[in-house]
Structure formats: structure tokens, C-alpha cells
Design a protein around this motif. Structure first.
Motif, PDB file in Angstrom:
ATOM      1  N   LEU A 177       0.818  -1.211   0.000  1.00 46.62           N
ATOM      2  CA  LEU A 177       0.000   0.000   0.000  1.00 46.62           C
ATOM      3  C   LEU A 177       0.849   1.257   0.000  1.00 46.62           C
ATOM      4  N   ASP A 178       1.961   1.217   0.722  1.00 49.43           N
ATOM      5  CA  ASP A 178       2.762   2.425   0.910  1.00 49.43           C
ATOM      6  C   ASP A 178       3.356   2.936  -0.396  1.00 49.43           C
ATOM      7  N   ILE A 179       3.554   2.054  -1.396  1.00 46.77           N
ATOM      8  CA  ILE A 179       4.083   2.505  -2.682  1.00 46.77           C
ATOM      9  C   ILE A 179       3.128   2.113  -3.798  1.00 46.77           C
ATOM     10  N   PHE A 180       1.821   1.941  -3.427  1.00 52.40           N
ATOM     11  CA  PHE A 180       0.852   1.535  -4.448  1.00 52.40           C
ATOM     12  C   PHE A 180       0.775   2.564  -5.557  1.00 52.40           C
ATOM     13  N   TYR A 181       0.797   3.828  -5.182  1.00 52.32           N
ATOM     14  CA  TYR A 181       0.934   4.891  -6.164  1.00 52.32           C
ATOM     15  C   TYR A 181       2.114   5.748  -5.763  1.00 52.32           C
ATOM     16  N   GLY A 182       3.023   5.985  -6.711  1.00 44.95           N
ATOM     17  CA  GLY A 182       4.291   6.618  -6.364  1.00 44.95           C
ATOM     18  C   GLY A 182       4.278   8.120  -6.431  1.00 44.95           C
ATOM     19  N   TYR A 183       3.450   8.756  -5.608  1.00 45.82           N
ATOM     20  CA  TYR A 183       3.416  10.214  -5.619  1.00 45.82           C
ATOM     21  C   TYR A 183       4.814  10.801  -5.414  1.00 45.82           C
ATOM     22  N   ALA A 184       5.589  10.225  -4.487  1.00 46.37           N
ATOM     23  CA  ALA A 184       6.905  10.783  -4.164  1.00 46.37           C
ATOM     24  C   ALA A 184       7.816  10.761  -5.371  1.00 46.37           C
ATOM     25  N   ASP A 185       7.675   9.748  -6.217  1.00 46.81           N
ATOM     26  CA  ASP A 185       8.545   9.633  -7.366  1.00 46.81           C
ATOM     27  C   ASP A 185       8.243  10.666  -8.446  1.00 46.81           C
ATOM     28  N   LEU A 186       7.077  11.292  -8.378  1.00 45.02           N
ATOM     29  CA  LEU A 186       6.736  12.361  -9.314  1.00 45.02           C
ATOM     30  C   LEU A 186       6.941  13.735  -8.694  1.00 45.02           C
ATOM     31  N   SER A 187       7.422  13.778  -7.470  1.00 46.34           N
ATOM     32  CA  SER A 187       7.610  15.076  -6.827  1.00 46.34           C
ATOM     33  C   SER A 187       8.718  15.877  -7.492  1.00 46.34           C
ATOM     34  N   TYR A 188       9.789  15.225  -7.952  1.00 50.95           N
ATOM     35  CA  TYR A 188      10.863  15.949  -8.619  1.00 50.95           C
ATOM     36  C   TYR A 188      10.408  16.504  -9.970  1.00 50.95           C
ATOM     37  N   PRO A 189       9.791  15.685 -10.842  1.00 51.66           N
ATOM     38  CA  PRO A 189       9.273  16.269 -12.084  1.00 51.66           C
ATOM     39  C   PRO A 189       8.251  17.376 -11.823  1.00 51.66           C
ATOM     40  N   GLY A 190       7.394  17.178 -10.824  1.00 49.99           N
ATOM     41  CA  GLY A 190       6.401  18.208 -10.515  1.00 49.99           C
ATOM     42  C   GLY A 190       7.043  19.504 -10.070  1.00 49.99           C
ATOM     43  N   THR A 191       8.096  19.398  -9.259  1.00 47.58           N
ATOM     44  CA  THR A 191       8.811  20.595  -8.801  1.00 47.58           C
ATOM     45  C   THR A 191       9.481  21.308  -9.972  1.00 47.58           C
ATOM     46  N   VAL A 192      10.062  20.529 -10.879  1.00 46.19           N
ATOM     47  CA  VAL A 192      10.722  21.113 -12.051  1.00 46.19           C
ATOM     48  C   VAL A 192       9.719  21.881 -12.909  1.00 46.19           C
ATOM     49  N   VAL A 193       8.553  21.291 -13.147  1.00 47.96           N
ATOM     50  CA  VAL A 193       7.528  21.967 -13.945  1.00 47.96           C
ATOM     51  C   VAL A 193       7.083  23.255 -13.271  1.00 47.96           C
ATOM     52  N   TRP A 194       6.913  23.206 -11.961  1.00 47.38           N
ATOM     53  CA  TRP A 194       6.470  24.396 -11.224  1.00 47.38           C
ATOM     54  C   TRP A 194       7.505  25.519 -11.310  1.00 47.38           C
ATOM     55  N   LEU A 195       8.776  25.176 -11.123  1.00 49.00           N
ATOM     56  CA  LEU A 195       9.826  26.188 -11.192  1.00 49.00           C
ATOM     57  C   LEU A 195       9.963  26.751 -12.601  1.00 49.00           C
ATOM     58  N   LEU A 196       9.926  25.877 -13.596  1.00 49.13           N
ATOM     59  CA  LEU A 196      10.072  26.337 -14.979  1.00 49.13           C
ATOM     60  C   LEU A 196       8.906  27.225 -15.402  1.00 49.13           C
ATOM     61  N   GLY A 197       7.698  26.915 -14.932  1.00 47.83           N
ATOM     62  CA  GLY A 197       6.549  27.747 -15.261  1.00 47.83           C
ATOM     63  C   GLY A 197       6.709  29.161 -14.721  1.00 47.83           C
ATOM     64  N   ASN A 198       7.163  29.260 -13.495  1.00 44.20           N
ATOM     65  CA  ASN A 198       7.394  30.587 -12.925  1.00 44.20           C
ATOM     66  C   ASN A 198       8.522  31.315 -13.641  1.00 44.20           C
ATOM     67  N   GLU A 199       9.565  30.567 -14.011  1.00 41.68           N
ATOM     68  CA  GLU A 199      10.675  31.170 -14.753  1.00 41.68           C
ATOM     69  C   GLU A 199      10.201  31.678 -16.114  1.00 41.68           C
ATOM     70  N   ALA A 200       9.336  30.897 -16.780  1.00 42.39           N
ATOM     71  CA  ALA A 200       8.802  31.320 -18.073  1.00 42.39           C
ATOM     72  C   ALA A 200       8.012  32.626 -17.932  1.00 42.39           C
ATOM     73  N   LEU A 201       7.190  32.720 -16.895  1.00 38.46           N
ATOM     74  CA  LEU A 201       6.427  33.946 -16.665  1.00 38.46           C
ATOM     75  C   LEU A 201       7.350  35.156 -16.516  1.00 38.46           C
ATOM     76  N   LEU A 202       8.410  34.962 -15.758  1.00 44.29           N
ATOM     77  CA  LEU A 202       9.339  36.060 -15.515  1.00 44.29           C
ATOM     78  C   LEU A 202      10.082  36.450 -16.785  1.00 44.29           C
ATOM     79  N   ARG A 203      10.523  35.456 -17.548  1.00 41.62           N
ATOM     80  CA  ARG A 203      11.244  35.737 -18.801  1.00 41.62           C
ATOM     81  C   ARG A 203      10.343  36.464 -19.798  1.00 41.62           C
ATOM     82  N   ILE A 204       9.080  36.065 -19.861  1.00 37.11           N
ATOM     83  CA  ILE A 204       8.142  36.752 -20.761  1.00 37.11           C
ATOM     84  C   ILE A 204       7.993  38.207 -20.351  1.00 37.11           C
ATOM     85  N   GLU A 205       7.877  38.428 -19.048  1.00 40.99           N
ATOM     86  CA  GLU A 205       7.709  39.792 -18.552  1.00 40.99           C
ATOM     87  C   GLU A 205       8.946  40.637 -18.833  1.00 40.99           C
TER      88      GLU A 205
END
Length: 488
Positions: A177-205
Motif C-alpha cells: 500500500l505504501d508505494i501503491f501509487y508513487g506520488y513521491a517519485d513524481l515530486s521531482y518532475p512536478g517541482t521542475v515543472v512548477w519552477l520552470l513555469g514561474n521562470e517562463a512567466l518572468l522571462r516573458i515579462e
């Protein structure tokens, strides 16, 4: 004188035997014990019969999956995954940037600073309204929050040149059950997407469309890093973050200009996304994982208490009450197992057809969940986790045609008359199909540019979400809009 014959005592053998005291109570007790034993014996018989029927239904469901979709078990699905050489695997930089980014987010107030900055942006629907600019305060808050993330973002931007990845959600096939769905394993890709999205907003501005475009490409490649991972959560991540990349692409082109040579590669990736069978992969994974999970519950390798927690969307160690309630409901596991297998096999078969009515067919199938066994209702997929894949396809198709239209404008200094012109020019293989009506996506000119759009689930879409007050736009636009040069 002879005694009267009726006065002669009867022989002892003819007299009724005297019963011992309390014999009636003893007889009642014996009859009661026999009745109770018969009652429990009948219950046991019914339970054995129900168990036999449930086992037969489960074996029939397994046989149906074997017949219709051979190689559907989790170890078989994992063995079929495409390999990606380490030197071109985006996960190398995703893990590096994600790990460093998470560490910084957990240091001091960086996480809260970025959350506060992002909250201010989302309140103005900036992601969904590509022509709305940031205020000076928003820009300053975003710049300050991203400054500590400079090193992770430098690694994250390298992902723009790595369109392939093999991120594994599961660390082992011995699923508990503890690793039935690997949310933790997607935390790094999710963090990267979040940071890049904010960076894109700033670069556009800052007016740096080229660097913003690098961030857009990196977000799209991060979304693709899950590849063909057989898991509905992983495939939903790919769809959701792919849509994020598209929104940032639209915003970049709404406020700046990108060279044609930089547009072709992401357009090609979006064409691949259109063909990627993410929903089919996800449904197969869901079926395989549930089968493995419930088989372990039935074998006692995972406690019924843990199953109860998972069914309720909770995680952690079950308490005594959870274990007791799970134990009392253990006879419901096998009927739920059989129903879920059959239900998901039908969903897989519907998805294989890939027609314009796939969404409605899956929606109709989902209505049967209300008649499922109790545990099956708790463990069944919600339709929202399925429907997002249908929504992503028109967004992806509109963006693919939109990038081709922007390339056409850069070459001819005008917009195409129709989307068919893009096919004639070799900029599109074909006009993408709208999954909601099975026809080509729609295209029209606007007062300040063009829009490619889907008719949507109700067939009434007109691509006019940004014709009115753009600050009230919601995250349900099935379109991609481009502006004339002088409007950017």
C-alpha cells in the motif's frame, strides 16, 4: 375369595418408565445446540458457496483479460517499456534539478515566498489569459522568490534538449500500500515543472521570449519523462503538464516572437503527444496494479486494514479499528476484485477503439459503478481521472496546428486561409481531429489574429473565450490563439 381382576397390579414391564428430573430442560438444550449448529453450518455452507461463486467470477474475469488483452499483468507491462539511453534520458537532469529545488524550497521561507508569488498570479488568471501582464509588485515578488533557485533552474533548462525520458513511478514490483501509487517519485518532475513555469512567466515579462521558449520546451519534455509508465497517475501527469507547456507557449507567442526554427521541434513533439495512447496505457496500468494489490490482500500479504485505508484515500499505518473493520469485510474483497477486473477490461477495450465516441462510451461505462460491490465502488476510478485525457487531445491538437500557423505567418507574412493550407505547405501531416465530433479542428480569424479551437463536449465551442473580459477566463479553454504582430 378371589381379588377383582382390575385390582391386580400391572406387570412392571407394562408401566411407563419414570423420567429423571429436569429431562425436559436437557432435551431443550440438546435441541438448541443442534439448532445453533445447524444454523452455523448453513451459514458456513452459504459462505462456502459465495466464496466458490466469487472465485469462479474472478477466474472468469482473469480469463477474459487474458483473452482480450494478453500480457496485461504488471510485470509483463513493465517488461515491455521502451528503454532510453542514459545520455539522452531527461530524468538525469529532472532528478538533479528537482532534488536541489526541493531542498531549497524547504530552506527558510523560499517555499512560502514562491507560493505567495504564485497565488498573486493565479488570482488574475494569468496562465489562462495570455495577454494579461504581471504587475510590478507581482514581477518583483516572483523575481525574489526565484533567485535562490538559480542553480536548479539552470539544470532544468537543459531538459529542453532532452525530449525522451524514463521516469519510473514504482521502485519495486513487490507492491504494498505504501508505494501503491508513487506520488513521491513524481515530486521531482512536478517541482521542475512548477519552477520552470514561474521562470517562463518572468522571462516573458522581461521581454526575453527566446529564454521563455526554452522553459516551455523543458516543461513539455519533463511532462514526457514518464514515457509509457503503466500508471494512470503518471499518464495524467504527462497530460496535465503537457497542457501547462502549451499554455506557456501560447503566452510566450502572445507577448513576443520566436524564430521559426525554434517552433518546428516542439510542434513535432506535440504531434507525438497526439498519437501517444496515454489513456490506454494508464487504464492497463490501473487494472494491473489493482489486480496485484488485491491478490496480495487476499493472500494476507497486505492487511485488510490497509486496504480499507487506501479505499478511503488515506495513507499510513491502520489502527485497530481499521484492521477489525477490514477483517470483517474480507469476504467482500474477491467479488470487488472480479468486478474491477472486468470493468477495467471493458474500459481498455473501449479505449482501443479510439473513436470520437470513446468519451461517451467510457462515461456510460462509469455509470455502472453504482451497481458494483461495496469495495469495488470505493476502489474504482473516478471519471475525472479518465476524462482529462479526452480534454488534453483537443488542446494538444490546437497547439500543434497553432505552431504550424505561426511558422506559416513567419514564412508568408500572413495567416493561412484554412488549416488545410498548412498541410499543403508540409507544415502539418494532417489537420488534427476534434475528439468530440470526429471532425477536423475549427479555425477562424479574429479581430487581432487567429484561433484554432474544438467544439467541446457540448458541441457549442466557438473559440471565443478571449473575445470578452480576459481576466475572467477559466481553465477550460479548448483552443490556441495567436495574435497579429502589432498586437503583441
Amino acid at each position: 375369595m378371589t381379588d377383582h381382576p382390575h385390582d391386580t397390579p400391572a406387570p412392571a414391564m407394562n408401566r411407563p418408565a419414570e423420567r429423571p428430573p429436569g429431562w425436559r430442560w436437557r432435551r431443550l438444550i440438546v435441541l438448541g445446540v443442534l439448532g445453533v449448529a445447524l444454523f452455523f453450518a448453513s451459514l458456513l455452507g452459504v459462505d462456502q458457496y459465495r466464496s466458490h461463486v466469487a472465485e469462479q467470477e474472478l477466474q472468469d474475469a482473469i480469463a477474459e483479460a487474458d483473452r482480450l488483452d494478453p500480457g496485461w499483468r504488471i510485470d509483463e507491462l513493465q517488461s515491455k517499456r521502451a528503454g532510453v539511453p542514459a545520455k539522452v534520458d531527461s530524468v538525469v537532469y529532472i532528478d538533479k534539478a528537482g532534488r536541489a529545488g526541493v531542498t531549497i524550497l524547504n530552506t527558510g521561507t523560499n517555499r512560502q515566498d514562491l507560493i505567495d508569488a504564485r497565488t498573486g498570479l493565479e488570482n488574475n488568471e494569468l496562465i489562462f489569459s495570455p495577454i494579461v501582464r504581471l504587475t510590478g509588485l507581482q514581477t518583483a515578488a516572483l523575481r525574489a522568490a526565484l533567485k535562490p533557485q538559480a542553480a536548479p533552474l539552470a539544470d532544468a533548462r537543459k531538459i529542453a534538449d532532452l525530449p525522451k525520458g524514463r521516469c519510473s513511478v514504482f521502485t519495486t514490483l513487490d507492491i504494498t500500500l505504501d508505494i501503491f501509487y508513487g506520488y513521491a517519485d513524481l515530486s521531482y518532475p512536478g517541482t521542475v515543472v512548477w519552477l520552470l513555469g514561474n521562470e517562463a512567466l518572468l522571462r516573458i515579462e522581461d521581454g526575453d521570449a527566446d529564454e521563455a521558449w526554452v522553459c516551455c520546451r523543458a516543461i513539455l519534455n519533463t511532462a514526457r519523462c514518464v514515457g509509457d509508465e503503466p500508471d494512470i497517475w503518471a499518464q495524467n501527469f504527462r497530460r496535465y503538464c503537457g497542457a501547462e507547456a502549451i499554455r506557456f507557449m501560447e503566452r510566450t507567442l502572445a507577448q513576443g516572437h520566436v524564430a521559426e526554427k525554434e517552433l518546428a521541434q516542439p510542434q513535432g513533439l506535440l504531434q507525438e503527444e497526439l498519437k501517444h495512447p496515454g489513456l490506454l496505457i494508464g487504464l492497463r496500468g490501473e487494472r494491473a496494479h489493482l489486480h496485484s494489490f488485491l491478490t496480495r490482500v487476499e493472500a494476507g500479504r497486505i492487511s485488510a486494514g490497509k486496504m480499507k485505508l487506501y479505499a478511503e484515500g488515506k495513507y499510513g499505518a491502520p489502527g485497530i479499528q481499521d484492521e477489525v473493520q477490514g477483517y470483517l469485510a474480507r469476504h467482500e474483497v474477491k467479488p470487488a476484485h472480479a468486478w474491477l477486473l472486468r470493468h477495467l477490461t471493458h474500459a481498455v477495450e473501449i479505449t482501443k477503439q479510439s473513436g470520437s465516441d470513446t468519451d461517451s462510451a467510457l462515461r456510460k461505462l462509469h455509470t455502472t459503478v453504482g451497481d458494483a460491490p461495496p469495495w469495488a465502488r470505493k476502489l474504482a476510478l473516478t471519471f475525472d481521472r479518465i476524462a482529462y485525457h479526452t480534454k488534453y487531445r483537443p488542446i494538444c491538437g490546437c497547439a500543434c496546428a497553432g505552431l504550424a500557423a505561426e511558422r506559416y505567418r513567419l514564412q508568408h507574412d500572413r495567416w493561412p486561409e484554412t488549416l488545410a493550407d498548412l498541410v499543403a505547405e508540409g507544415m502539418l501531416d494532417e489537420v488534427p481531429t476534434d475528439p468530440y465530433d470526429g471532425k477536423p479542428l475549427c479555425y477562424r480569424t479574429t479581430r487581432d489574429g487567429i484561433v484554432i479551437y474544438s467544439v467541446g463536449p457540448n458541441g457549442e465551442g466557438r473559440g471565443d473565450a478571449l473575445d470578452g473580459d480576459v481576466r475572467n477566463v477559466k481553465d477550460d479553454r479548448l483552443e490556441f490563439r495567436l495574435w497579429d504582430t502589432e498586437r503583441r
